[in-house]
Design an enzyme around this catalytic site. Structure first.
Site, PDB file in Angstrom:
ATOM      1  N   GLY A   1     -27.776   2.095 -30.675  1.00  0.00           N
ATOM      2  CA  GLY A   1     -26.681   1.229 -30.237  1.00  0.00           C
ATOM      3  C   GLY A   1     -25.313   1.882 -30.303  1.00  0.00           C
TER       4      GLY A   1
ATOM      5  N   ARG B   1     -27.065  14.952 -17.714  1.00  0.00           N
ATOM      6  CA  ARG B   1     -25.617  15.099 -17.948  1.00  0.00           C
ATOM      7  C   ARG B   1     -25.218  16.327 -17.137  1.00  0.00           C
ATOM      8  NH1 ARG B   1     -25.048  10.536 -21.445  1.00  0.00           N
ATOM      9  NH2 ARG B   1     -26.922  10.489 -22.678  1.00  0.00           N
ATOM     10  N   CYS B   2     -24.108  16.253 -16.452  1.00  0.00           N
ATOM     11  CA  CYS B   2     -23.738  17.350 -15.555  1.00  0.00           C
ATOM     12  C   CYS B   2     -22.309  17.795 -15.838  1.00  0.00           C
ATOM     13  CB  CYS B   2     -23.890  16.884 -14.102  1.00  0.00           C
ATOM     14  SG  CYS B   2     -23.223  18.044 -12.899  1.00  0.00           S
TER      15      CYS B   2
ATOM     16  N   ASP C   1     -27.996  -0.040 -24.962  1.00  0.00           N
ATOM     17  CA  ASP C   1     -27.135  -0.474 -26.074  1.00  0.00           C
ATOM     18  C   ASP C   1     -26.465  -1.832 -25.859  1.00  0.00           C
ATOM     19  OD1 ASP C   1     -27.734   1.996 -27.130  1.00  0.00           O
ATOM     20  OD2 ASP C   1     -25.920   2.949 -26.361  1.00  0.00           O
TER      21      ASP C   1
ATOM     22  N   GLN D   1     -50.914 -17.153 -21.322  1.00  0.00           N
ATOM     23  CA  GLN D   1     -49.473 -17.258 -21.050  1.00  0.00           C
ATOM     24  C   GLN D   1     -48.734 -17.979 -22.177  1.00  0.00           C
ATOM     25  OE1 GLN D   1     -49.067 -18.561 -16.641  1.00  0.00           O
ATOM     26  NE2 GLN D   1     -51.210 -18.736 -17.180  1.00  0.00           N
TER      27      GLN D   1
ATOM     28  N   GLU E   1     -50.086 -23.112 -10.508  1.00  0.00           N
ATOM     29  CA  GLU E   1     -51.363 -23.824 -10.656  1.00  0.00           C
ATOM     30  C   GLU E   1     -51.444 -25.104  -9.819  1.00  0.00           C
ATOM     31  OE1 GLU E   1     -51.874 -24.894 -14.790  1.00  0.00           O
ATOM     32  OE2 GLU E   1     -49.820 -25.591 -14.975  1.00  0.00           O
TER      33      GLU E   1
HETATM   34  P1  ATP Z   1     -24.617   6.805 -21.643  1.00  0.00           P
HETATM   35  O1  ATP Z   1     -23.822   5.619 -22.021  1.00  0.00           O
HETATM   36  O2  ATP Z   1     -26.066   6.550 -21.548  1.00  0.00           O
HETATM   37  O3  ATP Z   1     -24.299   8.043 -22.436  1.00  0.00           O
HETATM   38  P2  ATP Z   1     -22.803   7.668 -19.712  1.00  0.00           P
HETATM   39  O4  ATP Z   1     -22.717   7.456 -18.249  1.00  0.00           O
HETATM   40  O5  ATP Z   1     -21.657   7.164 -20.527  1.00  0.00           O
HETATM   41  O6  ATP Z   1     -24.173   7.108 -20.179  1.00  0.00           O
HETATM   42  P3  ATP Z   1     -21.996  10.403 -20.005  1.00  0.00           P
HETATM   43  O7  ATP Z   1     -22.699  11.580 -20.608  1.00  0.00           O
HETATM   44  O8  ATP Z   1     -20.697  10.017 -20.578  1.00  0.00           O
HETATM   45  O9  ATP Z   1     -23.027   9.214 -20.037  1.00  0.00           O
HETATM   46  O10 ATP Z   1     -21.790  10.646 -18.450  1.00  0.00           O
HETATM   47  C1  ATP Z   1     -22.871  11.041 -17.622  1.00  0.00           C
HETATM   48  C2  ATP Z   1     -22.348  12.028 -16.598  1.00  0.00           C
HETATM   49  O11 ATP Z   1     -21.313  11.398 -15.839  1.00  0.00           O
HETATM   50  C3  ATP Z   1     -21.689  13.271 -17.192  1.00  0.00           C
HETATM   51  O12 ATP Z   1     -22.598  14.289 -17.532  1.00  0.00           O
HETATM   52  C4  ATP Z   1     -20.794  13.709 -16.047  1.00  0.00           C
HETATM   53  O13 ATP Z   1     -21.531  14.380 -15.068  1.00  0.00           O
HETATM   54  C5  ATP Z   1     -20.326  12.362 -15.495  1.00  0.00           C
HETATM   55  N1  ATP Z   1     -19.042  12.015 -16.118  1.00  0.00           N
HETATM   56  C6  ATP Z   1     -18.849  11.368 -17.279  1.00  0.00           C
HETATM   57  N2  ATP Z   1     -17.540  11.217 -17.538  1.00  0.00           N
HETATM   58  C7  ATP Z   1     -16.886  11.805 -16.514  1.00  0.00           C
HETATM   59  C8  ATP Z   1     -15.509  11.998 -16.180  1.00  0.00           C
HETATM   60  N3  ATP Z   1     -14.539  11.556 -16.964  1.00  0.00           N
HETATM   61  N4  ATP Z   1     -15.230  12.648 -15.047  1.00  0.00           N
HETATM   62  C9  ATP Z   1     -16.215  13.085 -14.238  1.00  0.00           C
HETATM   63  N5  ATP Z   1     -17.499  12.943 -14.503  1.00  0.00           N
HETATM   64  C10 ATP Z   1     -17.848  12.312 -15.610  1.00  0.00           C
END
Ligand code: ATP
Length: 762
Positions: free
Chosen positions: A199, A78-79, A156, A656, A622
């Site tokens: 989920g 996550r960023c 999920d 199998q 086979e």
């Molecule tokens: P999961 O469903 O497994 O949680 P996801 O893609 O929905 O996956 P998120 O944590 O929502 O997971 O998003 C992953 C990353 O995508 C975030 O950490 C961020 O870097 C980027 N991201 C998510 N939403 C946004 C947004 N609205 N704008 C910009 N970047 C986003």
């Protein structure tokens, strides 16, 4: 798309999901085979923002040996920085420095929304970077737009626009296995278990897990219990189940489960209620991250491969004005839908649930989800509804014929319960049509099929006999004696041929003038009227598991494996297992094998070993060729391979066919059994003698008249004339065999060596 000077970036983002590596392999290899540079962006958007070594060009061999690994070998994170414009500006700079203006983003709704935001801002970001002098005017001019495609990666199965998200099938395998295991210990001690599954807002894993695992109660977010005092209803039902002779009680709770008022229902709350009111010791098992981990299922591998390939094709076709697409699977085919519309619809389900608009939530989840829930509510009953006073009680017979296929018992159990619950009587026939000849037929009751759902093989017994001559008289007598008014024949070719025999002898035997329906159950997947038969998915998973082990055994030496799989004249298992394991060569009966084919294979393989490859895999059906057998091929390759490699043959045989049915086979068995019983009831009640083949075609249940069978089959080869999966053959080859004439794709690693990406990071 001009392949010169442009590059594709691929990233996995959000939660990891098994199958992401198959997508990565397909993206990288499809791009390289078209001469397009492809970069892995490590750790999701974090790598895009950080740049440097976190964005690295991949070669063909870098994606060798990754398909069988769980998670994602390029990492995910996550960023927070990417959520800011500043972060995205930095990300754009890092992409532009490498000429990347096309992205394959594999992740959840958040990740795909983030990608779309970057796309929308792209022009502004490029202009700003150029104005600051961070990129040259030429670079800015070369990359005026960003094209993206999204692939839904999430265990999920919560994404709109694809029948399955990447990883959901594997998670369902984990849940079903856990439920099987829990049921057996629960039954030994007559215990009650509460099992919590993942989920989030989506009840797919809980519902389908409960359906496949034969649970006794389920709580899902989309359809909360319809009474305020649901605890009493649940306890009464479980107590009634015990009184009826059930030895175990299993309640599945989705992590997002809630009551009608939107209050969350925890597994601990369910445990407390059950133990207080039933006076039992109740155990809770939270499956947690085991659902996410481990090797991907066969489906996640082949689906991931198909959509990864389609993602690159979509990027190639994209123009600056193209709307971003979500590449998914619908009805067993690759689908392409507008990405952001899918994201919005995905949010709509979550909003419907939080707004307590449960009807809409169920509507948005779609038909099979709703049907699954309805069927589950019948199957979980302790005892069936009493027949309506004065109702006509039909006498319907069920048999299984042909080699046992995993899922046959699941279908029988569902058929019996669904018919009995509607007031009808079911007669179980022993040993297929032999039982009809010998008059071995007896009533099957609700509890008589208890525990059959997860069991492999056929509890009714089966035979391959296709009756003729005097046997037909015996069958007619049995049908008359027992007053049979409809027949469900579950099985493979023996079932289909025998059913057609009865159908075509109606003029001579009035007893055969009764509705008959054939339900496809054969690991060979070679039956008319259905694209998939029950048992084939289990067999495919058995093959993929075995091949994983075989390949691992060969890691230490230079080796070529020839693996022979079943399928009779149908190459489905060979091709799909080849696709799911990255086999370099696949031999099918449909294509035949010539000496020239073997010569070409040999040359390709020799070239690969000469360039350092250490392991290759060939999968043969086979009946690929009666003379060029696995033994012949082994001798030929061994001799010609000289010191370069050894050859080993593995004939997988009956492993199998064995084992418990996969969740997919169980779910489809229940679905087809329900519709078969409905068909027989409708036809028999109205006095019709219509007869049919039931099956799945393009993801939907279809009923085809039995009279059409001769038109649909290749009688010499006992397979359907049309086989949808044959078109995937070129893709299997494209992704497994680099063009050895191009040095850029030197295969220094094989699909079993693996670890390239991780190792290079150290
Ligand atoms: P999961 O469903 O497994 O949680 P996801 O893609 O929905 O996956 P998120 O944590 O929502 O997971 O998003 C992953 C990353 O995508 C975030 O950490 C961020 O870097 C980027 N991201 C998510 N939403 C946004 C947004 N609205 N704008 C910009 N970047 C986003």
């Amino acid at each position: 798309m001009d392949s010169k000077g442009c590059a594709i970036g691929v990233l996995t983002s959000g939660g990891d999901a098994p199958g992401m590596n198959a997508v990565l392999r397909a993206v990288v290899r499809t791009a390289l085979s078209q001469g397009i540079l492809v970069y892995a962006i490590m750790e999701g958007y974090q790598g895009m923002v950080d740049g440097g070594d976190q964005i690295r060009a991949l070669q063909w061999a870098d994606t060798g040996g990754i398909m069988q690994r769980g998670g994602t070998v390029i990492g995910t994170a996550r960023c927070a920085a990417f959520r800011t414009r500043e972060g995205r500006l930095q990300a754009a700079k890092n992409l532009l420095e490498r000429g990347i203006d096309r992205l394959v983003v594999i992740g959840g709704d958040g990740s795909l929304t983030g990608a779309d935001l970057l796309r929308q801002e792209w022009q502004g970001l490029v202009a700003e970077l150029a104005a600051k002098g961070a990129i040259s005017p030429e670079t800015a001019a070369q990359h005026p737009s960003l094209n993206i495609v999204g692939l839904a990666g999430s265990i999920d199965n919560d994404f709109f626009g694809t029948d399955m998200t990447i990883g959901a099938d594997t998670a369902l395998h984990r849940i079903t296995t856990a439920l099987d295991q829990i049921s057996s210990t629960a039954a030994s001690h007559q215990r009650t278990f509460v099992v919590e599954v993942m989920g989030r807002n989506c009840g797919y894993l809980a519902l389908m897990g409960a359906l496949a695992g034969g649970a006794d109660w389920v709580l899902i977010p989309e359809s909360p219990p319809d009474t305020d005092d649901w605890e009493t209803t649940m306890c009464e039902l479980l107590a009634a189940g015990r009184a009826a002779g059930r030895r175990d009680s299993v309640v599945v709770v989705a992590e997002g489960a809630r009551d009608r008022d939107g209050n969350s229902i925890s597994s601990e709350h369910v445990r407390k209620v059950l133990s207080d009111r039933l006076g039992e010791e109740v155990r809770v098992t939270i499956l947690g991250h085991t659902q996410r981990g481990g090797a991907p299922s066969a489906f996640d591998r082949w689906m991931g491969t198909l959509i990864g390939h389609a993602a690159v094709e979509a990027l190639q076709a994209a123009t600056p004005d193209s709307e971003p697409q979500l590449i998914g699977m619908r009805y067993n085919r690759v689908s392409r839908l507008p990405l952001m519309e899918c994201v919005h619809q995905t949010h709509a389900v979550a909003e419907a649930i939080s707004g307590r608009n449960y009807e809409r939530a169920m509507e948005l989840r779609g038909g099979s989800f709703k049907d699954g829930f309805r069927t589950f509510r019948t199957l979980l009953r302790a005892l069936p509804h009493e027949p309506e006073p004065g109702q006509r009680r039909l006498r319907l017979a069920i048999l299984t014929a042909g080699p046992p296929a995993p899922g046959m018992n699941t279908a029988v159990r569902a058929a019996v319960r669904l018919a009995v619950d509607q007031g009808h009587q079911i007669l179980g026939v022993r040993d297929g049509f032999d039982g009809l000849i010998r008059g071995q037929i007896e009533e099957l009751g609700w509890m008589g099929v208890s525990g059959w759902g997860p069991a492999g093989g056929s509890r009714l017994g089966s035979s391959r006999n296709v009756p003729a001559g005097a046997d037909l008289y015996a069958i007619a007598r049995t049908l008359e004696t027992h007053g049979v008014e409809g027949l469900l024949a579950i099985g493979g070719w023996a079932a289909y041929q025998a059913a057609y025999k009865l159908f075509s002898e109606r003029a001579n035997f009035p007893a055969f003038n009764t509705p008959i329906i054939c339900l496809p159950a054969s690991i060979d997947n070679n039956l008319p009227g259905s694209e998939l038969s029950i048992g084939a998915d289990t067999a495919l998973n058995n093959i993929v598991d075995a091949v994983d082990k075989i390949k691992q055994s060969g890691e230490a030496s230079s080796r070529c494996f020839i693996v022979e799989v079943m399928g009779r004249y149908c190459g489905y298992l060979a091709l799909m297992s080849g696709l799911a394991t990255g086999a370099e060569q696949i031999y099918l009966n449909e294509d035949g094998v010539t000496l020239r084919d073997l010569q070409i294979s040999l040359n390709d393989i020799l070239a690969m070993y000469q360039r350092g490859k250490r392991l290759t895999l060939m999968i043969r059906n086979e009946y690929a060729n009666p003379l060029y057998t696995a033994g012949f091929m082994q001798a030929l390759f061994e001799e010609e391979g000289g010191d370069l490699f050894d050859v080993r043959t593995a004939v997988l045989g009956h492993l199998q066919q064995g084992g418990e049915p996969s969740p997919f086979d169980r779910i489809q068995a229940v679905r087809l059994a329900r519709q078969s019983i409905d068909y027989l009831i409708d036809e028999a009640s109205s006095g019709s003698t219509n007869s049919a083949l039931i099956g799945m075609q393009e993801g939907r249940v279809k009923i085809t008249g039995l009279e059409d069978m001769p038109r649909l089959i290749d009688a010499a080869h006992l397979r359907p004339k049309q086989q949808w999966w044959l078109s995937l053959k070129s893709l299997a080859r494209l992704l497994a065999m680099p063009d050895t004439r191009q040095d850029a794709f030197l295969p220094t690693r094989s699909d079993s060596d693996g670890g390239a990406i991780r190792e290079r990071r150290r």
